[in-house]
Scaffold this motif. Structure first.
Motif, mmCIF file in Angstrom:
data_model
loop_
_atom_site.group_PDB
_atom_site.id
_atom_site.type_symbol
_atom_site.label_atom_id
_atom_site.label_comp_id
_atom_site.label_asym_id
_atom_site.label_seq_id
_atom_site.Cartn_x
_atom_site.Cartn_y
_atom_site.Cartn_z
ATOM 1 N N LEU A 74 0.547 -5.236 7.644
ATOM 2 C CA LEU A 74 2.097 -5.515 8.179
ATOM 3 C C LEU A 74 2.197 -5.269 9.664
ATOM 4 O O LEU A 74 3.298 -5.572 10.331
ATOM 5 C CB LEU A 74 2.767 -4.698 7.277
ATOM 6 C CG LEU A 74 2.874 -5.200 6.008
ATOM 7 C CD1 LEU A 74 3.690 -4.328 4.921
ATOM 8 C CD2 LEU A 74 3.438 -6.803 5.724
ATOM 9 N N GLN A 75 1.439 -4.574 10.236
ATOM 10 C CA GLN A 75 1.649 -4.121 11.619
ATOM 11 C C GLN A 75 1.227 -5.162 12.676
ATOM 12 O O GLN A 75 1.823 -5.401 13.361
ATOM 13 C CB GLN A 75 0.616 -2.999 12.016
ATOM 14 C CG GLN A 75 1.121 -1.688 11.088
ATOM 15 C CD GLN A 75 0.134 -0.563 11.497
ATOM 16 O OE1 GLN A 75 -1.172 -0.949 11.853
ATOM 17 N NE2 GLN A 75 0.266 0.565 11.432
ATOM 18 N N ASN A 76 0.490 -6.190 12.220
ATOM 19 C CA ASN A 76 -0.091 -7.381 13.067
ATOM 20 C C ASN A 76 -0.027 -8.450 12.295
ATOM 21 O O ASN A 76 -0.574 -9.726 12.831
ATOM 22 C CB ASN A 76 -1.064 -6.955 13.947
ATOM 23 C CG ASN A 76 -2.349 -6.662 13.242
ATOM 24 O OD1 ASN A 76 -2.420 -6.867 11.914
ATOM 25 N ND2 ASN A 76 -3.290 -6.016 13.711
ATOM 26 N N SER A 108 0.683 -1.277 0.085
ATOM 27 C CA SER A 108 0.134 0.167 0.012
ATOM 28 C C SER A 108 0.696 1.333 -0.009
ATOM 29 O O SER A 108 2.161 1.255 0.437
ATOM 30 C CB SER A 108 -0.937 0.107 1.201
ATOM 31 O OG SER A 108 -0.149 0.254 2.254
ATOM 32 N N PRO A 109 0.364 2.458 -0.359
ATOM 33 C CA PRO A 109 1.072 3.571 -0.396
ATOM 34 C C PRO A 109 1.715 4.038 0.962
ATOM 35 O O PRO A 109 3.040 4.642 1.007
ATOM 36 C CB PRO A 109 0.075 4.667 -0.809
ATOM 37 C CG PRO A 109 -0.858 3.881 -1.633
ATOM 38 C CD PRO A 109 -0.938 2.576 -0.764
ATOM 39 N N SER A 110 1.150 3.854 1.928
ATOM 40 C CA SER A 110 1.725 3.958 3.212
ATOM 41 C C SER A 110 2.719 2.894 3.912
ATOM 42 O O SER A 110 3.153 2.989 4.850
ATOM 43 C CB SER A 110 0.466 4.029 4.282
ATOM 44 O OG SER A 110 -0.068 2.831 4.620
ATOM 45 N N LYS A 111 2.764 1.464 3.009
ATOM 46 C CA LYS A 111 3.562 0.687 3.402
ATOM 47 C C LYS A 111 3.149 -0.118 4.661
ATOM 48 O O LYS A 111 3.925 -0.792 5.547
ATOM 49 C CB LYS A 111 5.127 1.044 3.237
ATOM 50 C CG LYS A 111 5.505 1.563 2.008
ATOM 51 C CD LYS A 111 6.882 1.925 1.995
ATOM 52 C CE LYS A 111 7.366 2.566 0.811
ATOM 53 N NZ LYS A 111 7.498 1.747 -0.341
ATOM 54 N N THR A 112 1.908 0.222 5.022
ATOM 55 C CA THR A 112 1.404 -0.530 6.143
ATOM 56 C C THR A 112 0.541 -2.021 5.812
ATOM 57 O O THR A 112 0.175 -2.647 7.001
ATOM 58 C CB THR A 112 0.422 0.215 7.268
ATOM 59 O OG1 THR A 112 -0.565 0.925 6.182
ATOM 60 C CG2 THR A 112 1.234 1.594 7.455
#
Length: 381
Positions: free
Chosen positions: A142-144, A118-122
């Motif tokens: 990608l955070q969890n 994603s654009p925010s890389k999350t």
């Protein structure tokens, strides 16, 4: 569908494939590029553009050649994501370019076709294929590492364009065996897929709700077209006095390529904001391919820095031997700096701060922008 309409549609589709085919193939061997909506928004990342990389040694990524699948892209300034096949499973891992540390973050038992940050890389979109007629689409936080969206879409080929203004939305195009297609809006928060009427199989996001596409004429195919804006099914032509042959979008900015009015050997790179205001126009030579134009390799770092691999002069793709340069463009004033002369015409993808550039068809090399040095990054054994 009548014979003439079908013929014209196929011609339009051929033009679309010629304009986007090279970059799509490049993206499948890794980004787009790409996510093709990625653009850093952090002031801190921009402040570090000239610091932090030049005095640190990059450790090449070592992988078995028969296991490597593709590079996915930069997760941050020091970490990349890549995919490999380990004992029949497709594994996405992170790699820290200075410590050499690897970490597996996702495993699929199905063939992994494509992965898009994603654009925010999350978040990351995972495209697998249970059959040749289906796309299994998962979006992972990608955070969890939590699954936040899942859908199976009938298709032979499929493409996705993330909305950088609202990451809960993606534009998707499902192609079928007979070259027909269906366009959708995927909504991650609402867990929905809604068919949307976009007449051509390529579009970019203008804002959180509107799409932009080139309004190709079915009845009278041409090599340029005006821009069509689509909002909730409503269509209107924008920038009415201009015609273009390629669009590419980021968050807050989009690029529209057109022919130069005064010099047939130059193409205009027109940068617009989401309000359709012209921010900058840069001229570059271009290469022709059949009845269309080859799309150059490029990468936006931020609102003011743009990298491009450009031919030194215009010509025909099949016979051109004039060489290419890697150029850094300052979009604030339009100034250009040749970073490296006589580079190969191969894909590029820069780190969020713009200091490092992955380079090559497999992103097997890395360019340090500060010292203008090219090093091998991907080592097969």
């Amino acid at each position: 569908m009548g014979r003439s309409i079908l013929t014209n549609f196929i011609l339009i589709l051929i033009v679309f494939c010629l304009l986007t085919g090279c970059q799509e193939k490049d993206l499948q061997t890794q980004p787009s590029v790409s996510s093709n909506s990625e653009k850093p928004s952090s002031d801190q990342a921009i402040e570090k553009r000239n610091n932090g990389h030049s005095d640190r040694k990059i450790l090449p990524l070592e992988v078995k050649e028969d296991q490597f699948e593709f590079m996915i892209g930069w997760l941050n300034n020091e970490t990349i994501l890549y995919c490999e096949n380990l004992n029949g499973s497709y594994v996405i891992s992170s790699y820290h370019i200075y410590s050499g540390e690897k970490e597996q973050i996702y495993t699929s038992e199905l063939p992994l076709i494509h992965a898009l940050l994603s654009p925010s890389k999350t978040k990351i979109l995972i495209h697998t294929s249970p059959t040749i007629y289906e796309a299994d689409v998962k979006i992972i936080s990608l955070q969890n590492e939590k699954l936040i969206f899942h859908d199976i879409i009938e298709s032979n080929e499929i493409s996705f364009t993330w909305n950088g203004y609202d990451e809960s939305k993606l534009f998707a195009v499902a192609f079928y065996e007979d070259w027909s297609f269906t366009t959708y809006i995927l909504n991650v928060e609402e867990q929905t897929r809604a068919e949307t009427k976009v007449p051509y199989p390529f579009a970019i996001w203008q804002n959180s709700n509107s799409l932009l596409t080139l309004d190709w004429d079915h009845e009278n195919p041409d090599t340029t077209a005006p821009i069509l804006s689509i909002t909730n099914g409503e269509r209107k032509t924008v920038l009415n006095s201009r015609s273009f042959y390629f669009l590419h979008g980021w968050t807050g900015l989009f690029l529209a390529l057109s022919l130069n009015e005064f010099d047939e050997g130059l193409a205009d790179f027109n940068f617009y904001n989401e309000k359709l205001e012209l921010i900058q126009k840069i001229e570059f030579p271009y290469l022709t391919e059949y009845s269309s134009w080859e799309i150059p390799r490029f990468n936006l770092v931020s609102d003011d820095i743009f990298y491009i691999v450009t031919p030194k002069m215009s010509g025909e793709v099949d016979v051109y031997d004039g060489g290419f340069d890697l150029i850094k463009v300052d979009l604030k004033d339009g100034s250009q700096d040749i970073l490296i002369e006589d580079v190969a015409n191969e894909p590029i993808q820069s780190s969020p701060d713009g200091n490092l550039i992955l380079y090559g068809f497999q992103y097997e090399n890395v360019i340090n922008v500060n010292d203008k040095n090219i090093e091998q990054f991907l080592l097969f054994y």
